[in-house]
Scaffold this active site. Structure first.
Site, PDB file in Angstrom:
ATOM      1  N   ASP A   9      -5.411  -4.171 -34.041  1.00  0.00           N
ATOM      2  CA  ASP A   9      -4.109  -4.651 -33.619  1.00  0.00           C
ATOM      3  C   ASP A   9      -4.331  -5.195 -32.206  1.00  0.00           C
ATOM      4  O   ASP A   9      -5.327  -4.866 -31.564  1.00  0.00           O
ATOM      5  CB  ASP A   9      -3.097  -3.498 -33.626  1.00  0.00           C
ATOM      6  N   ASP A  11      -1.559  -5.910 -29.324  1.00  0.00           N
ATOM      7  CA  ASP A  11      -0.737  -5.361 -28.239  1.00  0.00           C
ATOM      8  C   ASP A  11      -0.745  -3.838 -28.272  1.00  0.00           C
ATOM      9  O   ASP A  11      -0.414  -3.228 -29.283  1.00  0.00           O
ATOM     10  CB  ASP A  11       0.691  -5.901 -28.345  1.00  0.00           C
TER      11      ASP A  11
END
Length: 187
Positions: A9, A11
């Protein structure tokens, strides 16, 4: 031969979580990211990013803004010796209007972008990992047989509290370097 990947992922995992980050000047790496990715690279892993970018659907920034920042991140990592093979992003959100306001298969916890990555890079799901800071990052990985890894960065500590009762059983680590150290021990 199938490829070992660490899917990431963005952020809260690669960069410090900042609400709807889209400007290069606001970007900063999460702690130990570069060191951890270098160690994983040396252990034979390749990398791809799978990220939801609801800020596009909400009109906070454009696809072009996202792509500009993503290109900056990938170029900077490459200069540090880390190649991101590809970034998959979902610009959609089902609760907004407009062209991005749709129910889609690419928005995590759906598996669409994971399936694209698996097919495109012939990923060995049994020997690959997904590192995320939210439960929605982990669900598609587990569905597809990829080991989910929850980092305590970003929303990770909050997600750790929410794990009970989900049926998910991720590896839980402090950050990417902690994950790399754990993997190295079992090599």
């Amino acid at each position: 031969m199938k490829n070992k990947f660490v899917l990431l992922d963005r952020d809260g995992v690669i960069n410090v979580e900042k609400s709807y980050l889209h400007k290069i000047e606001d970007f900063e790496y999460e702690k130990n990211v570069v060191e951890g990715l270098l160690k994983l690279r040396d252990l034979g892993y390749r990398f791809a990013i799978i990220t939801n970018q609801a800020g596009i659907a909400r009109g906070y920034y454009t696809e072009e803004d996202y792509l500009k920042l993503q290109s900056f991140i990938e170029d900077d990592l490459f200069k540090k010796g880390i190649k991101i093979e590809k970034s998959y992003f979902c610009p959609h959100h089902p609760n907004v209007s407009g062209k991005y306001g749709i129910e889609c298969n690419c928005r995590k916890p759906n598996t669409g972008n994971f399936e694209l990555a698996i097919k495109e890079f012939d990923i060995d799901v049994k020997n690959s990992f997904m590192i995320g800071d939210k439960i929605t990052d982990l669900i598609p990985a587990e569905k597809l047989g990829i080991m989910p890894v929850l980092v305590k960065t970003g929303y990770g500590l909050k997600s750790l509290e929410e794990l009970r009762g989900t049926g998910l059983d991720p590896m839980v680590v402090d950050d990417i370097l902690d994950f790399a150290d754990n993997i190295e021990k079992y090599k």
